[in-house]
Design a protein around this motif. Structure first.
Motif, PDB file in Angstrom:
ATOM      1  N   ARG A 102     -50.690 -39.304  54.998  1.00 51.90           N
ATOM      2  CA  ARG A 102     -49.520 -39.907  54.385  1.00 51.90           C
ATOM      3  C   ARG A 102     -48.941 -38.835  53.462  1.00 51.90           C
ATOM      4  NH1 ARG A 102     -46.725 -44.662  55.074  1.00 51.90           N
ATOM      5  NH2 ARG A 102     -45.367 -45.235  53.203  1.00 51.90           N
ATOM      6  N   LEU A 137     -45.344 -34.838  55.500  1.00 48.90           N
ATOM      7  CA  LEU A 137     -43.873 -34.276  55.750  1.00 48.90           C
ATOM      8  C   LEU A 137     -43.724 -33.369  54.554  1.00 48.90           C
ATOM      9  CD1 LEU A 137     -41.994 -37.730  56.222  1.00 48.90           C
ATOM     10  CD2 LEU A 137     -42.186 -35.492  57.920  1.00 48.90           C
ATOM     11  N   ARG A 150     -51.160 -42.367  42.189  1.00 48.10           N
ATOM     12  CA  ARG A 150     -50.735 -43.465  43.009  1.00 48.10           C
ATOM     13  C   ARG A 150     -51.108 -43.556  44.468  1.00 48.10           C
ATOM     14  NH1 ARG A 150     -45.314 -42.942  41.890  1.00 48.10           N
ATOM     15  NH2 ARG A 150     -45.305 -41.318  43.443  1.00 48.10           N
ATOM     16  N   ARG A 202     -49.127 -44.229  48.777  1.00 54.16           N
ATOM     17  CA  ARG A 202     -47.545 -44.106  48.864  1.00 54.16           C
ATOM     18  C   ARG A 202     -47.468 -42.492  49.156  1.00 54.16           C
ATOM     19  NH1 ARG A 202     -43.925 -47.130  44.677  1.00 54.16           N
ATOM     20  NH2 ARG A 202     -43.926 -49.195  45.794  1.00 54.16           N
ATOM     21  N   SER A 203     -46.360 -42.147  49.493  1.00 57.58           N
ATOM     22  CA  SER A 203     -46.044 -40.644  49.775  1.00 57.58           C
ATOM     23  C   SER A 203     -45.549 -40.258  48.679  1.00 57.58           C
ATOM     24  CB  SER A 203     -44.978 -40.514  50.866  1.00 57.58           C
ATOM     25  OG  SER A 203     -45.500 -40.766  52.086  1.00 57.58           O
ATOM     26  N   ALA A 204     -46.057 -38.865  48.246  1.00 56.79           N
ATOM     27  CA  ALA A 204     -45.694 -38.464  46.910  1.00 56.79           C
ATOM     28  C   ALA A 204     -44.636 -37.421  47.217  1.00 56.79           C
ATOM     29  CB  ALA A 204     -46.805 -38.062  46.163  1.00 56.79           C
ATOM     30  N   LYS A 236     -36.554 -41.046  43.844  1.00 62.55           N
ATOM     31  CA  LYS A 236     -37.638 -40.577  44.332  1.00 62.55           C
ATOM     32  C   LYS A 236     -37.898 -39.055  43.723  1.00 62.55           C
ATOM     33  CE  LYS A 236     -41.127 -39.926  47.120  1.00 62.55           C
ATOM     34  NZ  LYS A 236     -42.097 -41.200  46.920  1.00 62.55           N
ATOM     35  N   LEU A 277     -40.608 -42.365  53.562  1.00 66.42           N
ATOM     36  CA  LEU A 277     -41.041 -42.422  51.849  1.00 66.42           C
ATOM     37  C   LEU A 277     -41.141 -43.677  51.295  1.00 66.42           C
ATOM     38  CD1 LEU A 277     -39.127 -39.009  51.274  1.00 66.42           C
ATOM     39  CD2 LEU A 277     -41.618 -39.416  51.817  1.00 66.42           C
ATOM     40  N   THR A 278     -41.623 -43.771  50.258  1.00 61.00           N
ATOM     41  CA  THR A 278     -41.686 -44.962  49.648  1.00 61.00           C
ATOM     42  C   THR A 278     -40.781 -44.490  48.227  1.00 61.00           C
ATOM     43  OG1 THR A 278     -43.733 -45.694  50.080  1.00 61.00           O
ATOM     44  CG2 THR A 278     -42.806 -46.867  48.554  1.00 61.00           C
TER      45      THR A 278
END
Lengths: 493, 314
Positions: A465, A469, A485, A491-493, B12, B54-55
C-alpha cells in the motif's frame, strides 16, 4: 468489504494472473527450462562418454585362473548375485509402484534369505522378466538409455598366457571398454587388477563369496550348512505406526536419511527461489503497465495482494506439478531400479513425505512470496528489484546453509532454532519430514508457519500500500521506518 | 439536493511537500462536474483521496453516502490519468475484467463489453489484443471499462488527454450519454473548452487549494465583461473619457472592463466629447479567461463568490 466480496475480488485478480501467465509463451519456456536443463545435462554426460566418473564399477572383468577350479565358482556366484540384485530391485519397484499392496508371493522372501537353489531358479528361465511383466513393473530400458542402470558386471574367463601380470595389463589397456578389471587366481591367492580409480569393491566381494562357497563345498560342508541354515528366522524390522512415537533423544540419522532430508530442503529452496522471482517480476510488470491504479481503486489492497499471491501460487503448483510428473516420475522409476538401501525411504513412507513437503512448499511460498511481493511494490524497475531483492536472496541462502548444517543433528540447538525461525522453518520441517517427526508436530509447525505467513502478508500488504503508487526511487529503510503511521494505520504515505 | 461526493478540507502531504492543502468539493448527484486546475495543482491526488486510493491526512470525504469509498467501489467507475491495460488481453476481456473488479459477473461483463464495443465503433476489435490498438482505441476501451458495470458515479482523470478532436467529441457524447442514464460524472481537466461545453458545475483548484466552486456561468462572472469599442477616428480626445483600465489592441479596438455602474455614463461622456463610435459590443469572459485570472495568483484568497451548495446545475 465482507468476506465473500474479499474472496471474489481476490479470485478475480488471481484468475487474471493465472490465465495471463499460463497462456503466455514465456510460461512454456519457464516450464520447460528445468526439463531442458536436465536434457542438456544428460546430453553433455553422454557426449563425454558417460565415463567422467573414474570411480565407477567396471562393466566387464576378465578372470585368469591358473588352477582352473575357481573361475566357474566366481562366474556362477556373480550370476546368482546379479539375480539377487535384480530381485531386490523388483521388490522395491513393486512397493513404489503399488504402495498400498502387499508383496506378492513371488516377491515375498527377503533377498538376503534367498538360497542358492532359489537364486538359480530366478536366474534361469527368464523368471525375473516374467515377474516384471506380470506386475507391470516397467522395464529397465529407460534406465539403460539414461545410463543409470545398476552395474551388471560381465565376467569372462581368459586362458592364462605367460607372464600373468603383463597379460592382465594388456587386457586392461586394450581397446577402451574391453575389460575394466582382471581377477587373477594363482598359487591359491586371488587378486584383482584394476585401472586407477576403478571401484572393484563389488568384484572383491563376489570373489570372497565364491571362495567361501568353494571352500565349504570342498570340505563337504556346503550341503550340511544349507540344511542347518534352512530354519534361520527372518530378522526383519517392524516400524510402529504410532504418531506419538518420537525418536530417542540424541539419536542421529544415518547418512541416507540425512541425504534425503537435505535433498528435500534443497528442492524446496530451489523451487521457492525460482518461483518467488517470478512473483517479483509480475509485480514490477503490473506497476509498469499502470493497471495497478485501477486495481487499487476497485478492491481493497489486501485482496489484490492475496489475489496475486494465490494466482502465482496456483501457477507455481502447476509448474511444480509438471516438473514433479517429469522429474518425480523419473526419480521414482530410478529408485525402483536401484538396489535396496541406496537411498533411505522416508520414515513415514513416500506418500506422507511428499504431502508434507508439498505443505511446506506452500508455507514457504506464502512467506517468501509475501516478502518478495512487498519488495516488488516498492520497485519501479528490474534494476531496483535486483537491488532490493539481493539481501533477501542472500538471507535465503544463509538460511538454507544453516538448515542443511542443522539436519545432521536434529535434536541440537541449531536445529531447534531453525525449526521455529520463520524463514528457515519450512526448509527444516521439510527435512524433518524425511526423518519422521511426529505427525502432530508437523501439524503444529504448518499452523505456525501459516500464522507467520499471515503476519508477513499483513506487513507486506502495508508495504504494498505504501509503495504501490509511488514513482521514483524506492524509499530508504529510514523513510519506511520513520513513516510511523504507515506501520500503525496502514495508510498510504 | 443529494450529493454524489462531499469533501471538505482534504489535505495530503508527501514527505515535505504539501500536495493538497485543503480542497472542498461537493458534486450534486446526476451532474457533470469539472475539476479544474493546472498541472501539479493536486487534481489527481484529490481524486485518489476521493476514491479511497489515498487516505487524506486531514479532512473528510463522503462518496455516494459512504465515508469509506472502497465500500461503494462497485458503484463507481474510474479512469485514471495514467492509462493502464494488460497488453495481452483482448478488448472484450479487458472490459469484462474491469467489470469483474467492480463485482460484475464475468459472463455478464463479456456480454456488456461486446455491446459497448459495438456501440462505440470497436465492434470489429472485440477479440483483438490491446497491444494491437492505437492509443486512442486503447483509451476508449479503458473508458468503456470504467462504466461497464453502469456505475452511479464515474470519475475520469484527464479523460481528454492524448485524444484527437474526433475522439474528444466522441468522449464528450459518451459523458453526456452517461449523465442521461443518471450517472454523476466528475472529470478533471486543464482544457477549459471541454469543461465549458459539458459541465454543470466545477471546482477550480490551484496550489492544492480550492479557488473557485460554482457553475460555469459563475466562473465566467468572476471577471467583468469586456467592452469592445471602435471609434470612427482614433481621436486622442476619446481617451480621456474612457475608464482608466482601457487598452487598445493592434486592430485599433479599445477594450475595457464593463464598469460596475454600467455603460451609460461612459457613452454619455464620449457623445458629449463628439467621439464617433462605429462599433460597440460587450464580451463575456471565457472560462479560460476566468481560469487564468484565478490561477494567476495562487496566493490570492479563495474566490468563493457564490455558494455552490445553493446552485442547481441542471
Amino acid at each position: 468489504m465482507n468476506a465473500p466480496g474479499f474472496v471474489r475480488a481476490a479470485w478475480t485478480i488471481a484468475r487474471r494472473d493465472i490465465t495471463a501467465t499460463i497462456f503466455s509463451r514465456g510460461f512454456l519456456i519457464w516450464l520447460a527450462m528445468p526439463i531442458l536443463g536436465l536434457l542438456f545435462g544428460i546430453l553433455a554426460s553422454v557426449a563425454q562418454g558417460g565415463g567422467g566418473d573414474s570411480s565407477r564399477e567396471p562393466t566387464s572383468a576378465a578372470v585368469i585362473d591358473t588352477e582352473g577350479a575357481f573361475a566357474p565358482w566366481l562366474i556362477e556366484t556373480a550370476r546368482l548375485e546379479r539375480a539377487r540384485d535384480r530381485y531386490a530391485q523388483l521388490r522395491r519397484r513393486f512397493s513404489t509402484v503399488r504402495p498400498t499392496e502387499a508383496l506378492p508371493e513371488a516377491l515375498s522372501p527377503p533377498p538376503a534369505r534367498l538360497d542358492v537353489e532359489q537364486l538359480q531358479t530366478l536366474a534361469e528361465n527368464d523368471r525375473l522378466d516374467r515377474i516384471e511383466r506380470e506386475f507391470q513393473l516397467g522395464t529397465g530400458d529407460t534406465l539403460k538409455a539414461l545410463g543409470l542402470e545398476p552395474t551388471r558386471m560381465a565376467l569372462t574367463r581368459v586362458t592364462a598366457e605367460g607372464d600373468l601380470d603383463r597379460q592382465a595389463q594388456r587386457l586392461l589397456s586394450g581397446d577402451p571398454g574391453r575389460f575394466g578389471a582382471v581377477v587373477l587366481v594363482r598359487e591359491g591367492e586371488v587378486s584383482v587388477v584394476r585401472r586407477d580409480g576403478t571401484n572393484v569393491d563389488r568384484l572383491r566381494t563376489l570373489a570372497g563369496q565364491a571362495w567361501e562357497r568353494r571352500a565349504l563345498d570342498q570340505a563337504g560342508l556346503l550341503q550340511p550348512l544349507k540344511t542347518a541354515m534352512a530354519g534361520r528366522p527372518d530378522i526383519g524390522v517392524e516400524t510402529i505406526a504410532d504418531d506419538d512415537r518420537e525418536a530417542p533423544a540424541g539419536q542421529r540419522p544415518d547418512d541416507r536419511s540425512t541425504a534425503l532430508a537435505t535433498g528435500a530442503a534443497i528442492v524446496l529452496f530451489t523451487l521457492i527461489s525460482l518461483l518467488a522471482g517470478a512473483l517479483l517480476s509480475n509485480m514490477v510488470e503490473e506497476k509498469g503497465n499502470k493497471v495497478i491504479e485501477i486495481l487499487v481503486a476497485s478492491v481493497p489492497i489486501p485482496a489484490i495482494f492475496a489475489g496475486k499471491l494465490v494466482g502465482m501460487l496456483a501457477v507455481s503448483l502447476l509448474g511444480v506439478g509438471v516438473w514433479g510428473a517429469v522429474f518425480g516420475g523419473g526419480a521414482m522409476f530410478i529408485l525402483g531400479q536401484l538396489p535396496a538401501g541406496i537411498l533411505a525411504d522416508p520414515a513415514r513412507g513416500w506418500p506422507q513425505f511428499v504431502t508434507l513437503v508439498s505443505a511446506y512448499f506452500v508455507t514457504a511460498y506464502l512467506i517468501y512470496g509475501a516478502v518478495y511481493l512487498g519488495i516488488g511494490s516498492l520497485c519501479t524497475s528490474i534494476r531496483e528489484v535486483q537491488t532490493l531483492s539481493m539481501p533477501i536472496t542472500i538471507l535465503q541462502m544463509v538460511v538454507l546453509v544453516w538448515t542443511i548444517g542443522a539436519i545432521g543433528d536434529p535434536d541440537g540447538l541449531s536445529a531447534t532454532i531453525a525449526s521455529w525461525f520463520p524463514l528457515s522453518a519450512p526448509y527444516m520441517w521439510a527435512a524433518r519430514a524425511a526423518a519422521g517427526e511426529q505427525l502432530g508436530m508437523h501439524m503444529l509447525a504448518i499452523a505456525y508457519q501459516l500464522a507467520f505467513a499471515g503476519l508477513i502478508i499483513f506487513v507486506a500488504a502495508r508495504l504494498f500500500r505504501y509503495g504501490v503508487l509511488r514513482s521514483g526511487p524506492p524509499p530508504s529503510l529510514k523513510q519506511l521506518g520513520s513513516s510511523a503511521r504507515f506501520w500503525v494505520r496502514g495508510r498510504s504515505a | 439536493m443529494t450529493y454524489a461526493i462531499e469533501a471538505h478540507g482534504l489535505a495530503k502531504r508527501f514527505g515535505d511537500k504539501m500536495a493538497v492543502g485543503g480542497v472542498d468539493l461537493t458534486v450534486p448527484a446526476g451532474s457533470i462536474f469539472g475539476f479544474l486546475g493546472q498541472n501539479g495543482a493536486g487534481k489527481t491526488t484529490t481524486l485518489r483521496m476521493l476514491l479511497g486510493i489515498l487516505t487524506p491526512d486531514a479532512g473528510y470525504v463522503t462518496v455516494l453516502g459512504d465515508d469509506y469509498p472502497l465500500s461503494v467501489a462497485h458503484r463507481i467507475g474510474y479512469l485514471p490519468e495514467e492509462r493502464g491495460l494488460y497488453p495481452s488481453m483482448t478488448a472484450r476481456e479487458t472490459i469484462a475484467f474491469m467489470g469483474a473488479l467492480r463485482g460484475m459477473p464475468l459472463k455478464a461483463g463479456r456480454e456488456r463489453a461486446e455491446e459497448l464495443l459495438s456501440a462505440h465503433g470497436l465492434g470489429d476489435e472485440i477479440h483483438s489484443k490491446i497491444r494491437t490498438f492505437s492509443k486512442g482505441m486503447a483509451q476508449k476501451v479503458q473508458l468503456l471499462g470504467s462504466f461497464v458495470h453502469s456505475p452511479d458515479l464515474i470519475v475520469l482523470d484527464e479523460p481528454f488527454s492524448g485524444l484527437d478532436p474526433v475522439n474528444q467529441a466522441a468522449l464528450e457524447s459518451i459523458i453526456i450519454g452517461e449523465r442521461a442514464r443518471g450517472a454523476t460524472i466528475l472529470f478533471s481537466t486543464h482544457i477549459m473548452s471541454h469543461a465549458e461545453r459539458l459541465c454543470d458545475g466545477l471546482v477550480l483548484i490551484a496550489g492544492g487549494r480550492t479557488r473557485f466552486s460554482g457553475s460555469v456561468a459563475q466562473a465566467r462572472a468572476v471577471l467583468p465583461a469586456q467592452v469592445v469599442m471602435r471609434t470612427v477616428d482614433p481621436l486622442e480626445n476619446a481617451i480621456g473619457h474612457l475608464p482608466a483600465t482601457f487598452a487598445r489592441d493592434a486592430n485599433g479596438l479599445y477594450r475595457f472592463p464593463l464598469p460596475d455602474e454600467g455603460l451609460d455614463a461612459t457613452l454619455k461622456r464620449l457623445v458629449a466629447a463628439n467621439v464617433g463610435i462605429s462599433e460597440l459590443t460587450t464580451e463575456r469572459p471565457t472560462l479560460h479567461d476566468a481560469f487564468v485570472a484565478m490561477v494567476g495568483d495562487p496566493e490570492a484568497d479563495d474566490i468563493n463568490l457564490r455558494s455552490s451548495e445553493q446552485e442547481t446545475y441542471r
